[in-house]
Design a protein around this motif. Structure first.
Motif, mmCIF file in Angstrom:
data_model
loop_
_atom_site.group_PDB
_atom_site.id
_atom_site.type_symbol
_atom_site.label_atom_id
_atom_site.label_comp_id
_atom_site.label_asym_id
_atom_site.label_seq_id
_atom_site.Cartn_x
_atom_site.Cartn_y
_atom_site.Cartn_z
ATOM 1 N N ILE A 51 0.911 -1.310 -0.281
ATOM 2 C CA ILE A 51 -0.030 -0.355 -0.315
ATOM 3 C C ILE A 51 1.014 1.222 0.484
ATOM 4 C CG2 ILE A 51 -1.252 1.431 1.214
ATOM 5 C CD1 ILE A 51 -3.115 -1.366 2.022
ATOM 6 N N GLY A 54 4.010 0.448 -3.461
ATOM 7 C CA GLY A 54 3.843 -0.825 -4.773
ATOM 8 C C GLY A 54 3.643 -2.353 -4.143
ATOM 9 N N SER A 98 -3.143 -4.854 -3.864
ATOM 10 C CA SER A 98 -2.501 -3.878 -3.477
ATOM 11 C C SER A 98 -3.545 -2.857 -5.083
ATOM 12 C CB SER A 98 -1.339 -3.747 -4.129
ATOM 13 O OG SER A 98 -0.498 -4.420 -4.329
ATOM 14 N N TYR A 101 -7.087 -1.778 -4.234
ATOM 15 C CA TYR A 101 -6.724 -1.062 -3.581
ATOM 16 C C TYR A 101 -6.003 0.623 -4.230
ATOM 17 C CZ TYR A 101 -5.290 1.980 0.129
ATOM 18 O OH TYR A 101 -4.656 3.512 0.751
ATOM 19 N N LYS A 102 -5.424 0.740 -5.091
ATOM 20 C CA LYS A 102 -5.108 1.521 -5.956
ATOM 21 C C LYS A 102 -6.265 2.253 -6.208
ATOM 22 C CE LYS A 102 -0.343 1.859 -4.739
ATOM 23 N NZ LYS A 102 0.089 2.637 -3.585
ATOM 24 N N LYS A 105 -8.470 3.913 -3.067
ATOM 25 C CA LYS A 105 -7.797 4.498 -1.308
ATOM 26 C C LYS A 105 -9.171 3.982 -0.427
ATOM 27 C CE LYS A 105 -3.534 5.916 -3.839
ATOM 28 N NZ LYS A 105 -2.634 7.101 -3.948
ATOM 29 N N THR A 200 1.128 7.803 0.041
ATOM 30 C CA THR A 200 0.297 7.218 -1.029
ATOM 31 C C THR A 200 -0.009 8.592 -1.836
ATOM 32 O OG1 THR A 200 -1.758 6.866 -0.167
ATOM 33 C CG2 THR A 200 0.823 4.900 -0.143
#
Length: 201
Positions: A51, A54, A98, A101-102, A105, A200
């Protein structure tokens, strides 16, 4: 400035790898499952690393923890079959979760990412265990795959061959493992979220 940021990233990855390595020792079996399947939540630091920096960072943490584990404990087979399996499972979970999630967020994307990652991990590890991991254990430890099946039967009499061992034990076990990791990761992520968002953003 870039040098400082790179150094901070390296230190954080090293620290998370060390934490993940220590957590590997907190492993436990589940009732009704073969004893050689143990819940290992050491993927959580790698998820945090993914997270922050990357998926490559997450995979790096997975690789480092397993390398340290193999160098410090060795393996009954002489080769790091268990560590390779752990690396594969963790990497699939981390990359899937991940990347999802990106996209958002948010809590929703975090949960969706880990949920989908858990399912993908369970399927991938089922295939890997059937074709690679169990046969490798049988070869290097000098016993037949039937011995592994017999160990599975001790926990679940419905297990009669390698395929049913995968379907009735490995597949549901990895789904449960993913659920446990998700339930632990969510409150931890929510607590750390303000700091993580700074890294992030």
């Amino acid at each position: 400035m870039r040098t400082t940021s790179s150094l901070k990233k390296m230190v954080t990855i090293a620290l998370l790898s060390a934490i993940a390595y220590l957590i590997m020792y907190i492993a436990f079996p589940l009732p009704l499952f073969p004893t050689f399947l143990t819940i290992d939540i050491s993927d959580i630091p790698a998820i945090i690393g993914a997270i922050l920096f990357g998926p490559v960072a997450g995979i790096t943490i997975e690789a480092l923890k397993n390398l340290i584990h193999y160098l410090t404990t060795g393996s009954a087979t002489g080769v790091p079959i268990g560590e390779i399996a752990n690396l594969l499972a963790g990497s699939v979970l981390i990359v899937t979760s991940s990347l999802i999630y990106k996209k958002g967020k948010t809590i929703r994307s975090f949960l969706i990412g880990l949920s989908l990652g858990s399912l993908v991990m369970a399927v991938v590890m089922s295939v890997a265990n059937y074709y690679l991991i169990f046969p490798a254990y049988a070869k290097f430890m000098g016993f037949s795959e039937e011995t592994m099946v017999q160990l599975g039967q001790a926990a679940n009499p419905s297990i009669t061959n390698l395929f049913t061992l995968i379907i009735l034990a490995v597949l549901p076990f990895n789904i449960i493992k993913g659920i446990i990791i998700t339930l632990i990761s969510l409150p931890l992520w929510m607590r750390l979220r303000p700091r993580l968002m700074k890294h992030t953003s």
